[in-house]
Scaffold this motif. Structure first.
Motif, PDB file in Angstrom:
ATOM      1  N   GLY A   1      83.520 -17.528  68.240  1.00 52.79           N
ATOM      2  CA  GLY A   1      82.878 -18.081  69.327  1.00 52.79           C
ATOM      3  C   GLY A   1      82.651 -17.223  70.479  1.00 52.79           C
ATOM      4  N   ILE A   2      83.782 -16.486  70.914  1.00 49.99           N
ATOM      5  CA  ILE A   2      83.571 -15.270  71.815  1.00 49.99           C
ATOM      6  C   ILE A   2      82.410 -14.262  71.445  1.00 49.99           C
ATOM      7  CG2 ILE A   2      84.491 -13.327  72.795  1.00 49.99           C
ATOM      8  CD1 ILE A   2      87.118 -15.012  73.016  1.00 49.99           C
ATOM      9  N   VAL A   3      82.546 -13.812  70.156  1.00 52.01           N
ATOM     10  CA  VAL A   3      81.525 -12.952  69.823  1.00 52.01           C
ATOM     11  C   VAL A   3      80.054 -13.162  69.703  1.00 52.01           C
ATOM     12  CG1 VAL A   3      80.899 -11.229  67.813  1.00 52.01           C
ATOM     13  CG2 VAL A   3      83.342 -11.449  68.267  1.00 52.01           C
ATOM     14  N   ILE A   4      80.158 -14.634  69.174  1.00 52.10           N
ATOM     15  CA  ILE A   4      78.565 -15.070  69.247  1.00 52.10           C
ATOM     16  C   ILE A   4      78.164 -15.520  70.435  1.00 52.10           C
ATOM     17  CG2 ILE A   4      77.251 -17.033  68.044  1.00 52.10           C
ATOM     18  CD1 ILE A   4      78.958 -16.864  65.834  1.00 52.10           C
ATOM     19  N   GLY A   5      79.045 -16.108  71.166  1.00 53.10           N
ATOM     20  CA  GLY A   5      78.857 -16.297  72.658  1.00 53.10           C
ATOM     21  C   GLY A   5      78.292 -15.384  73.481  1.00 53.10           C
ATOM     22  N   LEU A   6      79.193 -14.350  73.447  1.00 50.89           N
ATOM     23  CA  LEU A   6      78.712 -12.984  74.314  1.00 50.89           C
ATOM     24  C   LEU A   6      77.620 -12.421  73.984  1.00 50.89           C
ATOM     25  CD1 LEU A   6      82.096 -10.993  74.530  1.00 50.89           C
ATOM     26  CD2 LEU A   6      80.657 -11.947  76.449  1.00 50.89           C
ATOM     27  N   VAL A   7      77.253 -12.308  72.476  1.00 51.77           N
ATOM     28  CA  VAL A   7      76.063 -11.621  71.852  1.00 51.77           C
ATOM     29  C   VAL A   7      74.849 -12.410  72.400  1.00 51.77           C
ATOM     30  CG1 VAL A   7      74.863 -10.994  69.856  1.00 51.77           C
ATOM     31  CG2 VAL A   7      77.128 -10.037  70.075  1.00 51.77           C
ATOM     32  N   SER A   8      74.851 -13.878  71.980  1.00 50.29           N
ATOM     33  CA  SER A   8      73.474 -14.592  72.211  1.00 50.29           C
ATOM     34  C   SER A   8      73.399 -14.766  73.810  1.00 50.29           C
ATOM     35  CB  SER A   8      73.616 -15.897  71.486  1.00 50.29           C
ATOM     36  OG  SER A   8      74.767 -16.612  71.596  1.00 50.29           O
ATOM     37  N   GLY A   9      74.538 -14.971  74.536  1.00 50.60           N
ATOM     38  CA  GLY A   9      74.361 -14.707  76.089  1.00 50.60           C
ATOM     39  C   GLY A   9      73.630 -13.677  76.571  1.00 50.60           C
ATOM     40  N   TYR A  10      74.241 -12.563  76.235  1.00 51.40           N
ATOM     41  CA  TYR A  10      73.788 -11.185  76.710  1.00 51.40           C
ATOM     42  C   TYR A  10      72.444 -10.805  76.311  1.00 51.40           C
ATOM     43  CZ  TYR A  10      74.608  -6.771  78.695  1.00 51.40           C
ATOM     44  OH  TYR A  10      74.317  -5.562  79.314  1.00 51.40           O
ATOM     45  N   LEU A  11      72.410 -11.102  74.888  1.00 52.30           N
ATOM     46  CA  LEU A  11      71.005 -10.405  74.565  1.00 52.30           C
ATOM     47  C   LEU A  11      69.989 -11.373  74.545  1.00 52.30           C
ATOM     48  CD1 LEU A  11      72.436  -8.820  71.050  1.00 52.30           C
ATOM     49  CD2 LEU A  11      71.741  -7.705  73.412  1.00 52.30           C
TER      50      LEU A  11
ATOM     51  N   ALA B   1      77.380 -20.137  78.298  1.00 54.24           N
ATOM     52  CA  ALA B   1      76.835 -20.789  79.298  1.00 54.24           C
ATOM     53  C   ALA B   1      77.396 -19.851  80.526  1.00 54.24           C
ATOM     54  CB  ALA B   1      77.355 -22.037  79.733  1.00 54.24           C
ATOM     55  N   SER B   2      78.513 -19.364  80.307  1.00 55.55           N
ATOM     56  CA  SER B   2      79.341 -18.237  81.545  1.00 55.55           C
ATOM     57  C   SER B   2      78.534 -17.051  81.477  1.00 55.55           C
ATOM     58  CB  SER B   2      80.760 -18.095  81.272  1.00 55.55           C
ATOM     59  OG  SER B   2      81.313 -19.586  80.832  1.00 55.55           O
ATOM     60  N   VAL B   3      78.201 -16.591  80.422  1.00 60.09           N
ATOM     61  CA  VAL B   3      77.602 -15.468  80.283  1.00 60.09           C
ATOM     62  C   VAL B   3      76.372 -15.223  81.068  1.00 60.09           C
ATOM     63  CG1 VAL B   3      76.625 -13.518  78.732  1.00 60.09           C
ATOM     64  CG2 VAL B   3      78.873 -14.410  78.207  1.00 60.09           C
ATOM     65  N   LEU B   4      75.519 -16.431  80.785  1.00 55.91           N
ATOM     66  CA  LEU B   4      74.118 -16.494  81.484  1.00 55.91           C
ATOM     67  C   LEU B   4      74.362 -16.492  82.777  1.00 55.91           C
ATOM     68  CD1 LEU B   4      72.273 -19.015  79.120  1.00 55.91           C
ATOM     69  CD2 LEU B   4      71.970 -16.612  79.273  1.00 55.91           C
ATOM     70  N   ALA B   5      75.618 -17.511  83.465  1.00 59.59           N
ATOM     71  CA  ALA B   5      75.877 -17.381  84.986  1.00 59.59           C
ATOM     72  C   ALA B   5      76.178 -15.871  85.354  1.00 59.59           C
ATOM     73  CB  ALA B   5      76.879 -18.253  85.273  1.00 59.59           C
ATOM     74  N   GLU B   6      77.059 -15.287  84.744  1.00 58.61           N
ATOM     75  CA  GLU B   6      77.543 -13.876  84.987  1.00 58.61           C
ATOM     76  C   GLU B   6      76.482 -12.697  85.259  1.00 58.61           C
ATOM     77  OE1 GLU B   6      80.664 -13.324  86.287  1.00 58.61           O
ATOM     78  OE2 GLU B   6      80.941 -15.565  86.282  1.00 58.61           O
ATOM     79  N   LYS B   7      75.746 -12.752  84.048  1.00 60.00           N
ATOM     80  CA  LYS B   7      74.684 -11.802  83.936  1.00 60.00           C
ATOM     81  C   LYS B   7      73.812 -11.358  85.152  1.00 60.00           C
ATOM     82  CE  LYS B   7      71.227 -12.201  80.821  1.00 60.00           C
ATOM     83  NZ  LYS B   7      70.540 -12.489  79.322  1.00 60.00           N
ATOM     84  N   LYS B   8      73.479 -12.411  85.864  1.00 55.97           N
ATOM     85  CA  LYS B   8      72.578 -12.302  86.914  1.00 55.97           C
ATOM     86  C   LYS B   8      73.337 -11.549  88.139  1.00 55.97           C
ATOM     87  CE  LYS B   8      69.860 -16.318  85.957  1.00 55.97           C
ATOM     88  NZ  LYS B   8      70.722 -17.389  85.547  1.00 55.97           N
ATOM     89  N   LYS B   9      74.772 -11.515  88.162  1.00 56.15           N
ATOM     90  CA  LYS B   9      75.296 -11.065  89.335  1.00 56.15           C
ATOM     91  C   LYS B   9      75.487  -9.381  89.392  1.00 56.15           C
ATOM     92  CE  LYS B   9      78.534 -14.861  89.504  1.00 56.15           C
ATOM     93  NZ  LYS B   9      79.840 -15.622  89.323  1.00 56.15           N
ATOM     94  N   GLU B  10      75.528  -8.895  90.485  1.00 56.90           N
ATOM     95  CA  GLU B  10      75.406  -7.494  90.798  1.00 56.90           C
ATOM     96  C   GLU B  10      76.352  -6.642  90.072  1.00 56.90           C
ATOM     97  OE1 GLU B  10      75.231  -7.023  95.130  1.00 56.90           O
ATOM     98  OE2 GLU B  10      73.152  -7.715  95.265  1.00 56.90           O
ATOM     99  N   TYR B  11      77.503  -6.981  89.726  1.00 60.14           N
ATOM    100  CA  TYR B  11      78.408  -6.123  89.173  1.00 60.14           C
ATOM    101  C   TYR B  11      78.121  -5.648  87.729  1.00 60.14           C
ATOM    102  CZ  TYR B  11      80.639  -9.679  86.394  1.00 60.14           C
ATOM    103  OH  TYR B  11      80.893 -10.964  85.568  1.00 60.14           O
ATOM    104  N   VAL B  12      77.317  -6.797  87.254  1.00 62.35           N
ATOM    105  CA  VAL B  12      76.686  -6.379  85.917  1.00 62.35           C
ATOM    106  C   VAL B  12      75.691  -5.334  85.904  1.00 62.35           C
ATOM    107  CG1 VAL B  12      75.609  -7.324  83.764  1.00 62.35           C
ATOM    108  CG2 VAL B  12      77.481  -8.573  85.102  1.00 62.35           C
ATOM    109  N   ASP B  13      74.805  -5.807  86.931  1.00 65.39           N
ATOM    110  CA  ASP B  13      73.577  -4.412  87.224  1.00 65.39           C
ATOM    111  C   ASP B  13      74.469  -3.201  87.518  1.00 65.39           C
ATOM    112  OD1 ASP B  13      71.541  -6.285  86.785  1.00 65.39           O
ATOM    113  OD2 ASP B  13      71.548  -6.813  88.953  1.00 65.39           O
TER     114      ASP B  13
END
Lengths: 329, 309
Positions: free
Chosen positions: B113-123, B189-201
């Motif tokens: 779940g973590i691998v698939i969730g991270l990959v699909s949320g991030y990509l 769902a969490s990745v989608l929320a985190e991705k927009k934050k500045e620390y990721v940029d």
């Protein structure tokens, strides 16, 4: 126009899923036992076997065999059950009404209990009944369905002797040719009571919580505040304005639960030796009755796909705020 | 080292621990869970016999009722089962198997779940669409149904005897694979929320690779919802194992889990031997209830807005 595109997309997906299920069914057929041995036994020479193999098409390429399987399946021919010596689909058609009786019985209990209780919990969250219902629902989630069934039998059949513990009883009424139901006689209903309660027990906590939270959300809305401000009677606000709008999400979730329901019929039917699809499937597994196993998987897969597609379509039609998958937003 | 102690003091002074100490339900549930895990770990020392060893079982001892009823024997506090096993020992060993299967199955789910969730949320994009549709379809078919069918087909394919040796591995794999969508959806769902934050940029700007950003920067910020679903998932995995064993698709009677103990006692409740089914059931329900109560409490405290109600 978007709705038509969505419709087509959803139907294509349903067909794709059925295709995958049929592929799985077919590969099971290829790997479970040797169909030849089931037919001719051990006492046939190797050369004859090979000839028979050729004649039956078992040496054909995989795709050709699959294509034939698919062609037969579409025409309603899923092979002959080894145990019953009858077409697998006929056996399933025989067992189907029993499972439908059970599902209807459970659905009646779910609706009659969870709707009033869920509404009450939303309207009076602080009352002792709501607290008790919420507490009971977490206990309910924690008890596996087969244990509920076992203890119902222990209490009401073994100890008290009030209700029968297995089967559907003798006095079933045939409503249409080939379709018998237990709902029309006292004996039939007495057989239905325990299995239906057991099957519903797993869904009650879920639905009570769902109805409660949806209704609480609706009660916060502006139009409800407006209804109060207009001075409408509490009953009118709760049941006409609020309840109507909690129904939609509840129906959708309920529709999707049909898959879970079918899974739990396997457990319930095994405990009560209920002559339905689930019990038949477990028996077929024990007997390695391959055609029946495959037929069950394909029929159940079809039920899943059809209900899910229909629920999705209804949801989109009824609730226009849903963003259509694949449509430009 | 200072890093570690700093973290420890942060944990001890945290709001979560404070609220935990003030909540009697959470404390009781936690105590019960710890007691069960300890009982499972110490099973060989706590029980009077090894129920997996045929040499220690005497068929003459079968169906002895619990010690406080007439006919009970002091050597078997909770009575014996049909094969003459001490029921208390069988329950302790069964608890062990149930917890092991539950925990390992959840680890399989979590990894997938973590691998698939991270990959699909991030990509996002096509990858995301593919995995999420797959998750939808798999969830719609109900995980228990998939597990039953997979195990049934496997059992029919390899034969009952070979299956008994493989049962524990198969249960972990099947329950693990059947439930990955729960994790994948939550993580996504969490990745989608985190991705927009500045620390990721910021991480992207300094030139870190996508896998590093996903694993080292985003993943740690999705831990609280992960913790909540993990408790619920362990309870679900244990229930699924019990259900599968009850259907004869799980652990064999020679190496029973709680589910197979319940199943083996079921036919004897009609002849009055109620204890064989009752005591394992009580153990199972108490264990699951404790985990679920703890999960409920965690959800309220961490409030990741995962579920309604």
């Amino acid at each position: 126009m978007a709705i038509v595109a969505f419709l087509i997309k959803r139907l294509l997906q349903a067909v794709l899923v059925m295709f995958v299920i049929s592929l799985i069914g077919f590969s099971i057929q290829d790997n479970l036992g040797d169909p030849l041995r089931e037919l001719v036994g051990q006492a046939v020479s190797e050369a004859e076997r090979e000839a028979l193999r050729d004649r039956m098409g078992l040496n054909d390429p995989f795709l050709e065999q699959y294509w034939r399987f698919l062609g037969n399946a579409v025409q309603g021919d899923l092979g002959v059950s080894y145990h019953f010596k009858r077409p697998a689909l006929d056996v399933i058609a025989d067992k189907f009404p029993a499972t439908v009786d059970l599902v209807i019985g459970a659905a009646i209990i779910i609706v009659l209990v969870s709707v009033p209780l869920g509404c009450w919990c939303a309207i009076q969250p602080r009352s002792w009944l709501s607290q008790a219902a919420m507490g009971a629902s977490i206990v309910g989630i924690s008890i596996p369905v087969f244990l509920t069934a076992i203890f119902l039998i222990y209490l009401f059949s073994v100890n008290l002797g009030w209700l029968p513990s297995f089967g559907r009883g003798e006095s079933l009424v045939e409503i249409v040719p080939g379709w018998k139901t237990g709902f029309l006689t006292g004996e039939g209903i007495s057989h239905l009571v325990l299995p239906s309660i057991a099957l519903s027990s797993i869904f009650l906590p879920l639905f009570i919580r769902l109805i409660r939270s949806e209704m609480m959300e609706v009660l916060e809305q502006d139009y409800i505040r407006y209804a109060w401000a207009k001075g409408l009677a509490p009953r009118r606000v709760w049941f006409l304005h609020a309840f109507k709008n909690t129904l939609l999400p509840v129906i959708t979730v309920g529709g999707v639960q049909i898959g879970l329901m079918l899974a739990y019929t396997i457990l319930t039917e095994t405990v009560f030796q209920w002559p339905g699809l689930g019990f038949m499937f477990i028996e077929a597994v024990t007997r390695v009755d391959t055609p029946l196993i495959i037929a069950y998987i394909i029929v159940v897969g079809l039920i899943f796909v059809v209900t899910n597609t229909v629920v999705d379509l209804i949801y989109t039609l009824v609730n226009p705020t849903v963003r259509l998958v694949g449509a430009p937003s | 080292m200072t890093h570690l102690t700093a973290r420890l003091t942060a944990l001890l002074g945290s709001d979560v621990l404070y609220r935990f100490r003030r909540d009697p339900v959470a404390l009781t549930a936690f105590a019960i869970l710890v007691a069960f895990v300890l009982a499972a770990l110490l099973a060989p020392w706590l029980s009077s016999m090894n129920p997996h060893d045929p040499a220690q079982i005497d068929i003459m001892n079968s169906e002895i009722p619990p010690v406080w009823t007439s006919g009970g024997e002091a050597a078997f506090p909770l009575g014996t089962d049909v094969q003459g096993r001490d029921l208390l020992s069988a329950i302790l060993y069964g608890l062990r198997i149930s917890i092991v299967i539950g925990v390992f199955a959840v680890m399989v789910q979590m990894t997938l779940g973590i691998v698939i969730g991270l990959v699909s949320g991030y990509l996002g994009g096509k990858v995301d669409a593919f995995f999420m549709r797959l998750a939808d379809i798999q969830l719609a078919m109900s995980t228990l149904m998939l597990a039953i069918i997979a195990l049934a087909v496997f059992k029919a394919a390899v034969g009952a005897e070979f299956y008994e040796d493989m049962a524990i591995v198969m249960l972990v794999l099947v329950i693990g694979f059947a439930e990955w969508p729960q994790y994948a959806r939550t993580i996504r769902a969490s990745v989608l929320a985190e991705k927009k934050k500045e620390y990721v940029d910021a991480a992207r700007v300094i030139g870190l690779s996508a896998p590093t950003i996903m694993a080292r920067h985003i993943l740690p910020n999705t831990l609280s919802p992960l913790l909540v679903i993990s408790t619920v998932q362990v309870a679900n995995a244990i229930i699924s194992e019990a259900a599968l064993s009850f259907l004869g698709l799980g652990m064999p009677v020679t190496m029973p889990s709680l589910g197979s103990l319940i199943s083996s006692g079921f036919e004897y409740i009609f002849s009055g031997a109620w204890w064989i089914t009752t005591f394992p059931s009580i153990a199972l329900i108490t264990l699951i209830l404790a985990i679920n109560l703890l999960g409920d409490w965690l959800r309220d405290v961490l409030n990741p807005r995962l579920f309604k109600g």
